[in-house]
Write a protein that holds these residues in place. Structure first.
Motif, PDB file in Angstrom:
ATOM      1  N   GLN A  87       1.331   6.272  -7.028  1.00 12.63           N
ATOM      2  CA  GLN A  87       0.141   7.002  -7.470  1.00 12.63           C
ATOM      3  C   GLN A  87       0.355   8.506  -7.469  1.00 12.63           C
ATOM      4  OE1 GLN A  87      -3.033   5.742  -4.930  1.00 12.63           O
ATOM      5  NE2 GLN A  87      -3.389   3.831  -6.040  1.00 12.63           N
ATOM      6  N   ILE A  88       1.072   8.993  -6.466  1.00 15.15           N
ATOM      7  CA  ILE A  88       1.231  10.448  -6.390  1.00 15.15           C
ATOM      8  C   ILE A  88       2.415  10.947  -7.207  1.00 15.15           C
ATOM      9  CG2 ILE A  88       0.092  10.633  -4.157  1.00 15.15           C
ATOM     10  CD1 ILE A  88       2.822  10.863  -2.839  1.00 15.15           C
ATOM     11  N   THR A  89       3.237  10.039  -7.711  1.00 12.54           N
ATOM     12  CA  THR A  89       4.401  10.488  -8.491  1.00 12.54           C
ATOM     13  C   THR A  89       4.295  10.076  -9.957  1.00 12.54           C
ATOM     14  OG1 THR A  89       5.621   8.521  -7.817  1.00 12.54           O
ATOM     15  CG2 THR A  89       5.968  10.519  -6.518  1.00 12.54           C
ATOM     16  N   ILE A  90       4.419   8.823 -10.246  1.00 10.55           N
ATOM     17  CA  ILE A  90       4.553   8.359 -11.623  1.00 10.55           C
ATOM     18  C   ILE A  90       3.200   8.106 -12.291  1.00 10.55           C
ATOM     19  CG2 ILE A  90       5.494   6.534 -13.090  1.00 10.55           C
ATOM     20  CD1 ILE A  90       7.678   6.151 -10.990  1.00 10.55           C
ATOM     21  N   PHE A  91       2.282   7.441 -11.579  1.00 11.50           N
ATOM     22  CA  PHE A  91       1.028   6.991 -12.185  1.00 11.50           C
ATOM     23  C   PHE A  91      -0.156   7.858 -11.763  1.00 11.50           C
ATOM     24  CE2 PHE A  91       3.585   3.039 -12.085  1.00 11.50           C
ATOM     25  CZ  PHE A  91       3.635   2.815 -13.444  1.00 11.50           C
ATOM     26  N   GLY A 119      -4.485   2.644 -11.179  1.00  9.32           N
ATOM     27  CA  GLY A 119      -4.600   1.185 -11.133  1.00  9.32           C
ATOM     28  C   GLY A 119      -3.286   0.493 -11.417  1.00  9.32           C
ATOM     29  N   LEU A 120      -2.476   1.084 -12.269  1.00  9.25           N
ATOM     30  CA  LEU A 120      -1.163   0.497 -12.570  1.00  9.25           C
ATOM     31  C   LEU A 120      -0.230   0.556 -11.359  1.00  9.25           C
ATOM     32  CD1 LEU A 120      -0.430   1.816 -16.167  1.00  9.25           C
ATOM     33  CD2 LEU A 120      -0.981  -0.509 -15.466  1.00  9.25           C
ATOM     34  N   ALA A 121      -0.448   1.534 -10.502  1.00  9.82           N
ATOM     35  CA  ALA A 121       0.425   1.689  -9.335  1.00  9.82           C
ATOM     36  C   ALA A 121       0.371   0.459  -8.444  1.00  9.82           C
ATOM     37  CB  ALA A 121       0.030   2.939  -8.546  1.00  9.82           C
ATOM     38  N   THR A 122      -0.806  -0.121  -8.255  1.00 10.62           N
ATOM     39  CA  THR A 122      -0.933  -1.316  -7.415  1.00 10.62           C
ATOM     40  C   THR A 122      -0.221  -2.506  -8.045  1.00 10.62           C
ATOM     41  OG1 THR A 122      -3.058  -0.500  -6.628  1.00 10.62           O
ATOM     42  CG2 THR A 122      -2.571  -2.807  -6.224  1.00 10.62           C
ATOM     43  N   GLN A 123      -0.336  -2.654  -9.349  1.00 14.76           N
ATOM     44  CA  GLN A 123       0.339  -3.769 -10.021  1.00 14.76           C
ATOM     45  C   GLN A 123       1.856  -3.648  -9.883  1.00 14.76           C
ATOM     46  OE1 GLN A 123      -1.114  -3.557 -14.005  1.00 14.76           O
ATOM     47  NE2 GLN A 123      -3.013  -4.654 -13.534  1.00 14.76           N
ATOM     48  N   TYR A 124       2.359  -2.449 -10.135  1.00 16.08           N
ATOM     49  CA  TYR A 124       3.802  -2.256 -10.019  1.00 16.08           C
ATOM     50  C   TYR A 124       4.262  -2.324  -8.566  1.00 16.08           C
ATOM     51  CZ  TYR A 124       4.409  -1.205 -14.922  1.00 16.08           C
ATOM     52  OH  TYR A 124       4.473  -1.303 -16.290  1.00 16.08           O
ATOM     53  N   GLN A 144       0.823  -1.208   0.000  1.00 17.09           N
ATOM     54  CA  GLN A 144       0.000   0.000   0.000  1.00 17.09           C
ATOM     55  C   GLN A 144       0.858   1.260   0.000  1.00 17.09           C
ATOM     56  OE1 GLN A 144      -2.628  -0.404   3.336  1.00 17.09           O
ATOM     57  NE2 GLN A 144      -3.784  -2.084   2.405  1.00 17.09           N
ATOM     58  N   PHE A 145       1.942   1.235   0.770  1.00 19.83           N
ATOM     59  CA  PHE A 145       2.831   2.388   0.828  1.00 19.83           C
ATOM     60  C   PHE A 145       3.485   2.646  -0.532  1.00 19.83           C
ATOM     61  CE2 PHE A 145       7.176   4.016   1.519  1.00 19.83           C
ATOM     62  CZ  PHE A 145       6.849   5.272   2.030  1.00 19.83           C
ATOM     63  N   ILE A 146       4.000   1.582  -1.146  1.00 15.81           N
ATOM     64  CA  ILE A 146       4.636   1.731  -2.464  1.00 15.81           C
ATOM     65  C   ILE A 146       3.608   2.178  -3.499  1.00 15.81           C
ATOM     66  CG2 ILE A 146       5.815   0.493  -4.322  1.00 15.81           C
ATOM     67  CD1 ILE A 146       7.084  -1.275  -2.132  1.00 15.81           C
TER      68      ILE A 146
END
Length: 94
Positions: free
Chosen positions: A32-36, A41-46, A25-27
């Protein structure tokens, strides 16, 4: 009387699972707030993939240091035996 703390394997696994979820969740939040920002939704996968690679990287680093330390200890042991043999020879001659 002293009571020994009894923690079951299930309890330990639950704590590890919770820690893993917090890490994901932290990652994901950071991603989410930087790259995605456009596609959260992609943030959770990565984040899941990154969280898999973190312990593997830690294990790899430990093994690299252990391998290097093994070589250094081998040299120290060989030098120690060499010095002992040299001292024995010098003691017999002198």
């Amino acid at each position: 009387m002293i009571r020994i703390l009894s923690i079951s394997a299930q309890t330990i696994l639950n704590y590890l699972y919770e820690a893993y979820n917090y890490l994901v969740q932290f990652i994901a939040h950071i991603l989410q707030i930087t790259i995605f920002q456009a596609d959260p939704g992609l943030a959770t996968q990565y984040a899941t993939l990154i969280s898999y690679l973190i312990p593997l990287t830690a294990i790899y680093i430990i093994l690299v240091f252990a391998s290097g330390l093994k070589k250094i200890i081998g040299y120290l042991v060989a030098a120690g035996w060499g010095f002992i043999i040299l001292m024995l020879i010098l003691a017999k001659v002198g």
